[in-house]
Design an enzyme around this catalytic site. Sequence first.
Site, PDB file in Angstrom:
ATOM      1  CB  CYS A 100      -1.003  -0.036   1.134  1.00 23.41           C
ATOM      2  SG  CYS A 100      -2.404   1.023   0.791  1.00 23.41           S
ATOM      3  NE  ARG A 133      -8.878   5.793   2.227  1.00 17.75           N
ATOM      4  CZ  ARG A 133      -7.617   6.139   2.058  1.00 17.75           C
ATOM      5  NH1 ARG A 133      -7.296   7.370   1.737  1.00 17.75           N
ATOM      6  NH2 ARG A 133      -6.656   5.257   2.228  1.00 17.75           N
ATOM      7  CG  HIS A 196      -3.660  -2.942   3.943  1.00 16.55           C
ATOM      8  ND1 HIS A 196      -2.602  -2.213   4.391  1.00 16.55           N
ATOM      9  CD2 HIS A 196      -4.471  -2.082   3.305  1.00 16.55           C
ATOM     10  CE1 HIS A 196      -2.772  -0.958   4.043  1.00 16.55           C
ATOM     11  NE2 HIS A 196      -3.883  -0.848   3.378  1.00 16.55           N
TER      12      HIS A 196
HETATM   13  N1  GLN Z   1      -2.012   6.876   1.977  1.00 11.02           N
HETATM   14  C1  GLN Z   1      -2.142   6.032   0.850  1.00 11.02           C
HETATM   15  C2  GLN Z   1      -3.491   6.124   0.149  1.00 11.02           C
HETATM   16  O1  GLN Z   1      -4.495   6.420   0.745  1.00 11.02           O
HETATM   17  C3  GLN Z   1      -1.844   4.610   1.269  1.00 11.02           C
HETATM   18  C4  GLN Z   1      -2.782   4.163   2.326  1.00 11.02           C
HETATM   19  C5  GLN Z   1      -2.424   2.856   2.911  1.00 11.02           C
HETATM   20  O2  GLN Z   1      -1.260   2.484   3.085  1.00 11.02           O
HETATM   21  N2  GLN Z   1      -3.508   2.191   3.289  1.00 11.02           N
HETATM   22  O3  GLN Z   1      -3.562   5.866  -1.028  1.00 11.02           O
END
Ligand code: GLN
Length: 245
Positions: A100, A133, A196
């Site tokens: 990520c 998101r 993740h």
């Molecule tokens: N901050 C990054 C995004 O939102 C990665 C987030 C994360 O590692 N979950 O794309």
Amino acid sequence: MREGAKKRELVIGHLYPDLLNLYGDRGNIACLMKRCQWRGIQAKTVEFESEDRVDFGSLDIVLLGGGSDREQMLVCEKLKKIRQDFKDYVEDGGVVLAVCGGYQLLGKYYQTREGTIEGLHLVDLYTEQGERRLIDNIVLQSPLCKMPVVGFENHGGRTYINGNKPFGKVLYGSGNDGSSGYEGVIYKNVIGTYLHGPLLPKNPQICDHLLQKALERKYHSAELTPLDDKQEQEANAYMVKRLIK
Ligand code: GLN
């Protein structure tokens, strides 16, 4: 299970768990360690905090975890200091799992509404923040294993991998940018992915792929004793069935 006379040892470097450690990314380390130990392969993890010097020459597997945009902004300054050594390690076939935020940092930059976060320039890719998101479970078919890869994604960034090979084809979920139909990247022995932790406990074949690559590089032989992954396989099949009708 014990190994024969030839002792093998793998050293895992966990980069900046003080800043990059979301959703149990540490579970990936636990899985790498355990699957080594079950086979009688010695395994050791070294955690590097943001002020520590990283000796890539002593590492066999490097994990770069996820982080919020704020943490990524903080870490990107530190990364400049290790960029060249990290690049040499990658070009030499060093094994990396970047998840990520860590995946985004492998590239040239991550452009957010608050500013541009410079990356490590290890892989030819870049990321731009999108409108919403992308959050959901995800299922991929990866060339690295027979079983589908199952996981969870939560990212605002959209990653563009240019001509690089993806980690997998999206069977369910959003993936790199929500429209290409692909997820993650494979470059030499680097895997970058939005999936993740616990990516590896859920997908033991990916864990073994990383171990195999690390053993090949260090010992020029990558024999791995098969383990009983019946439970993991059942859990995987359950998720695949639940998500893909
Ligand atoms: N901050 C990054 C995004 O939102 C990665 C987030 C994360 O590692 N979950 O794309």
